[in-house]
Design a protein around this motif. Structure first.
Motif, PDB file in Angstrom:
ATOM      1  N   THR A   1       0.832  -1.201   0.000  1.00 19.94           N
ATOM      2  CA  THR A   1       0.000   0.000   0.000  1.00 19.94           C
ATOM      3  C   THR A   1       0.867   1.251   0.000  1.00 19.94           C
ATOM      4  O   THR A   1       0.623   2.199  -0.745  1.00 19.94           O
ATOM      5  CB  THR A   1      -0.927   0.010   1.228  1.00 19.94           C
TER       6      THR A   1
ATOM      7  N   GLN B   1       1.103   4.199  -2.778  1.00 16.98           N
ATOM      8  CA  GLN B   1       0.859   5.589  -2.385  1.00 16.98           C
ATOM      9  C   GLN B   1       2.045   6.485  -2.742  1.00 16.98           C
ATOM     10  O   GLN B   1       1.860   7.613  -3.221  1.00 16.98           O
ATOM     11  CB  GLN B   1       0.571   5.656  -0.887  1.00 16.98           C
TER      12      GLN B   1
ATOM     13  N   ASP C   1       2.175   6.898  -6.528  1.00 16.71           N
ATOM     14  CA  ASP C   1       1.128   7.827  -6.967  1.00 16.71           C
ATOM     15  C   ASP C   1       1.497   9.269  -6.622  1.00 16.71           C
ATOM     16  O   ASP C   1       1.305  10.184  -7.435  1.00 16.71           O
ATOM     17  CB  ASP C   1      -0.214   7.473  -6.315  1.00 16.71           C
TER      18      ASP C   1
END
Length: 231
Positions: free
Chosen positions: A11, A15, A18
């Protein structure tokens, strides 16, 4: 616990990838700018492992270059690269329209497709408004989501949609520095998102193809303009 740790790291990896991609798209990380895993880890307050994995992911997407013994650098696309992106998009999209000719394959009462097109149209409306206002920050986000969803719907092929998405992001990475410095930016921001969705909603492949042809002509004309300015 190991599974939970792996999920957390993955995750974080997504993140960070991104967030850095958004930094590049916003122009806050400029082409050619270098940084290290340590710098990014300290910036986000995380360990080096998910950062390194995120940077490798972005390198695989063509957005970063790995610099031996120095870290990573934002990839600098050339005008020739951009022209190649547009030409690749033209070939793929033309193939999609040929395969989905509404005369040969008339649109049916597909409720889920209709709902998806309504959602995509809303994104297109927001993107068009931002383009007409010259608001790059708003435009880029809506434009990328608009094209990704539309490509998945129209092509019905995740590999094609992912390829077009990668081209879209790379094209924006190339374009952003030039557009932010261009006083005539409004003349070069495409705003035909709604026209394209409306043509597809009506099952008019020729109208949709013409919208795309006009868009691609504008993109190539912009590349020629940039090339003339750099000679």
């Amino acid at each position: 616990m190991p599974a939970s740790g792996a999920v957390t790291r993955n995750t974080l990896r997504r993140q960070i990838a991104d967030a850095l991609r958004d930094e590049v798209l916003a122009g806050r990380l400029q082409p050619g700018e270098e940084f290290t895993v340590k710098q990014i880890a300290e910036q986000y307050g995380v360990s080096a492992t998910p950062v390194r994995e995120a940077l490798v992911d972005l390198s695989a997407q063509g957005l970063l270059d790995s610099v031996e013994h120095r870290g990573f650098r934002v990839h600098q696309f050339s005008i020739a690269d951009y022209r190649g992106m547009v030409e690749a998009r033209m070939l793929v999209v033309d193939g999609i329209f040929r395969r989905h000719d509404p005369v040969a394959h008339p649109p049916g009462p597909d409720v889920s497709r209709g709902v998806a097109l309504v959602s995509i149209r809303r994104r297109g409306e927001a993107a068009s408004r931002a383009a007409r206002a010259g608001d790059l920050d708003i435009l880029i986000g809506y434009d990328i989501r608009y094209w990704r969803e539309l490509a998945r719907l129209v092509s019905d092929n995740d590999y094609i949609a992912d390829f077009l998405h990668r081209l879209r992001v790379q094209a924006w990475v190339f374009s952003v520095p030039y557009l932010r410095a261009d006083r005539d930016v409004l003349g070069w921001l495409w705003s035909g998102h709604v026209d394209l969705v409306d043509a597809l909603t009506l099952g008019d492949a020729e109208a949709a193809a013409e919208v795309m042809r006009a868009y691609n002509r504008q993109s190539l004309e912009w590349a020629e303009r940039l090339e003339a300015r750099t000679r």
